[in-house]
Scaffold this motif. Structure first.
Motif, mmCIF file in Angstrom:
data_model
loop_
_atom_site.group_PDB
_atom_site.id
_atom_site.type_symbol
_atom_site.label_atom_id
_atom_site.label_comp_id
_atom_site.label_asym_id
_atom_site.label_seq_id
_atom_site.Cartn_x
_atom_site.Cartn_y
_atom_site.Cartn_z
ATOM 1 N N UNK A 33 4.026 5.295 -5.750
ATOM 2 C CA UNK A 33 3.713 5.191 -6.936
ATOM 3 C C UNK A 33 2.964 6.140 -7.731
ATOM 4 N N UNK A 34 1.976 6.953 -7.137
ATOM 5 C CA UNK A 34 0.622 7.159 -7.034
ATOM 6 C C UNK A 34 0.771 8.646 -7.349
ATOM 7 N N UNK A 35 1.846 8.844 -6.682
ATOM 8 C CA UNK A 35 2.425 10.497 -6.243
ATOM 9 C C UNK A 35 3.944 10.485 -6.795
ATOM 10 N N UNK A 36 4.356 9.681 -7.127
ATOM 11 C CA UNK A 36 5.524 10.167 -8.725
ATOM 12 C C UNK A 36 4.931 10.361 -9.582
ATOM 13 N N UNK A 37 3.443 10.010 -10.127
ATOM 14 C CA UNK A 37 2.722 10.259 -11.760
ATOM 15 C C UNK A 37 2.961 11.064 -11.068
ATOM 16 N N UNK A 84 -2.409 -12.204 -2.634
ATOM 17 C CA UNK A 84 -1.768 -10.961 -0.467
ATOM 18 C C UNK A 84 -2.952 -10.643 -0.050
ATOM 19 N N UNK A 85 -3.921 -9.744 -0.292
ATOM 20 C CA UNK A 85 -4.943 -9.506 -0.189
ATOM 21 C C UNK A 85 -5.801 -9.760 1.175
ATOM 22 N N UNK A 96 1.073 -1.030 0.214
ATOM 23 C CA UNK A 96 0.735 -0.112 0.515
ATOM 24 C C UNK A 96 0.762 0.844 -0.236
ATOM 25 N N UNK A 97 2.163 1.537 0.596
ATOM 26 C CA UNK A 97 2.852 2.582 0.606
ATOM 27 C C UNK A 97 3.522 2.708 -0.662
#
Length: 189
Positions: A90-94, A114-115, A84-85
């Protein structure tokens, strides 16, 4: 070391996390090393092998995991928490780079595999509800309604008659319904 299944990976990484939370520095180093390899593959798969920012994202994610390690719930799975982190980084980077990327649902298979947190939460909720009942009622409901066993099989396993098993199920379900009506069963329980 080659892990043969997702659950083995989860088990090993969670064990390392729990050891590290207990102060084991060697376990923490091993956790970060194993996690960095998985994160590197995660970011390269999504950004392309030639993206030089993947390594920066790995480091940012490891720092975030380090900074938030005290928030890890020891009763939950580790990999969904860590990924999740990674996903947020990744979202912040994009967003920062104004890149729009489409990710195929096939690429999200590892998250689905996995979840298991919803299933684990549901299981805990059922256990919590059944713990409010006497053992005979709880066991009869678990065997028939959750495990799907027949009344006869449940009766044989509990050493009671089929009629007594039916009564236990009926009375247990009524008691749970009364608890819910009285507000004793909140969604937060």
């Amino acid at each position: 070391m080659i892990w043969s299944s997702v659950s083995e990976v989860e088990s090993r990484l969670k064990d390392l996390m729990l050891l590290s939370l207990g102060g084991d520095g060697m376990a923490y180093r091993e956790l970060l090393l194993k996690l960095s390899g998985r994160l590197r593959a995660y970011y390269r798969k999504r950004l392309g092998k030639g993206c030089s920012d993947a390594e920066d994202l790995v480091q940012e994610t490891l720092i975030a995991i380090h900074a938030r390690r005290a928030t890890f719930d020891r009763t939950q799975l580790f990999t969904p928490w860590a990924y999740a982190m990674a996903r947020y980084k990744l979202v912040d980077y994009l967003r920062r780079s104004r890149v729009r990327a489409a990710v195929s649902m096939d690429d999200c298979e590892e998250f689905c595999a996995m979840d298991e947190t919803e299933q684990a939460a549901a299981s805990r909720d059922v256990d919590s509800l059944l713990s409010r009942l006497p053992n005979a009622m709880s066991e009869a409901i678990r065997l028939t309604r959750i495990e799907g066993r027949s009344i006869a099989d449940a009766a044989q396993r509990t050493g009671k008659s089929a009629a007594a098993t039916k009564v236990s199920i009926h009375r247990g379900l009524l008691r749970l319904a009364r608890l819910q009506a009285a507000g004793a069963l909140d969604a937060d329980d």
